[in-house]
Design an enzyme around this catalytic site. Structure first.
Site, PDB file in Angstrom:
ATOM      1  CD  GLN A 156     -14.377   8.611  13.926  1.00  0.00           C
ATOM      2  OE1 GLN A 156     -13.624   7.850  13.332  1.00  0.00           O
ATOM      3  NE2 GLN A 156     -15.178   8.206  14.896  1.00  0.00           N
TER       4      GLN A 156
ATOM      5  CG  LEU B 176     -14.076   5.046  18.666  1.00  0.00           C
ATOM      6  CD1 LEU B 176     -12.587   5.262  18.428  1.00  0.00           C
ATOM      7  CD2 LEU B 176     -14.324   4.406  20.029  1.00  0.00           C
TER       8      LEU B 176
HETATM    9 NI    NI Z   1     -17.178   5.894  13.126  1.00  0.00          NI
END
Ligand code: NI
Length: 168
Positions: free
Chosen positions: A51, A92
């Site tokens: 991420q 997120l």
């Molecule tokens: Ni996630």
């Protein structure tokens, strides 16, 4: 420490397969610390290196209420799973969306900690869900992949619109 920018769906970099970490050196430890700070700052309970656009098998998690018990999993692998559980998940990288996903109820995993030491962990409930969600990221998978194509398409369209507005 530093905050790292978080990639958002449908960014294709989130689809990258992460590679195993061969040495837990000071660079990896620094990444762990930055990821924990980034997770807390974004009010998340888990963050995968994928991420933050670093394609190594590393995740950080903190499901405690006090946000004072960070867990670092390097090269996590699932050893056993039992049961099925449904719960609402967010991410997120998919900000603002929460959907029900089916996961294993209890899992046992093995991983290395921040010091590079091997350990095993049994998890259930929110922690088990969170570990499975974050481990998916390392294989380029997102929770929206478990939804219907229609739902995923709607989320994609809304996020693309938001991202365009943020760039203006
Ligand atoms: Ni996630």
């Amino acid at each position: 420490m530093a905050l790292l920018p978080i990639l958002e769906f449908p960014d294709l970099r989130l689809r990258t397969q992460a590679s195993f970490i061969t040495t837990v050196d000071t660079k990896i430890k620094q990444l762990v610390d930055n990821m924990i700070e980034t997770m807390y700052s974004a009010d998340g309970i888990g963050l995968a290196a994928t991420q933050v656009n670093i394609h190594k098998r590393l995740i950080v998690i903190d499901t405690s209420k006090e946000k004072d018990t960070p867990l670092c999993l390097i090269n996590p692998e699932i050893i056993s799973i039992t049961g099925i559980e449904e719960s609402e998940e967010g991410c997120l990288s998919v900000p603002g969306f929460f959907e029900t996903v089916k996961r294993a109820e209890k899992i046992t995993i093995k991983a290395l900690n921040r010091e590079g030491e091997a350990f095993e962990l049994e998890a259930e409930g929110l922690l088990a869900v969170c570990i499975q969600h974050e481990m998916d990221h390392l294989d380029g998978k997102l929770f929206v992949d478990y939804l219907s194509a229609l739902k995923r398409q709607r989320i994609k369209a809304k996020l693309l619109k938001q991202q365009r507005q943020q760039r203006k």
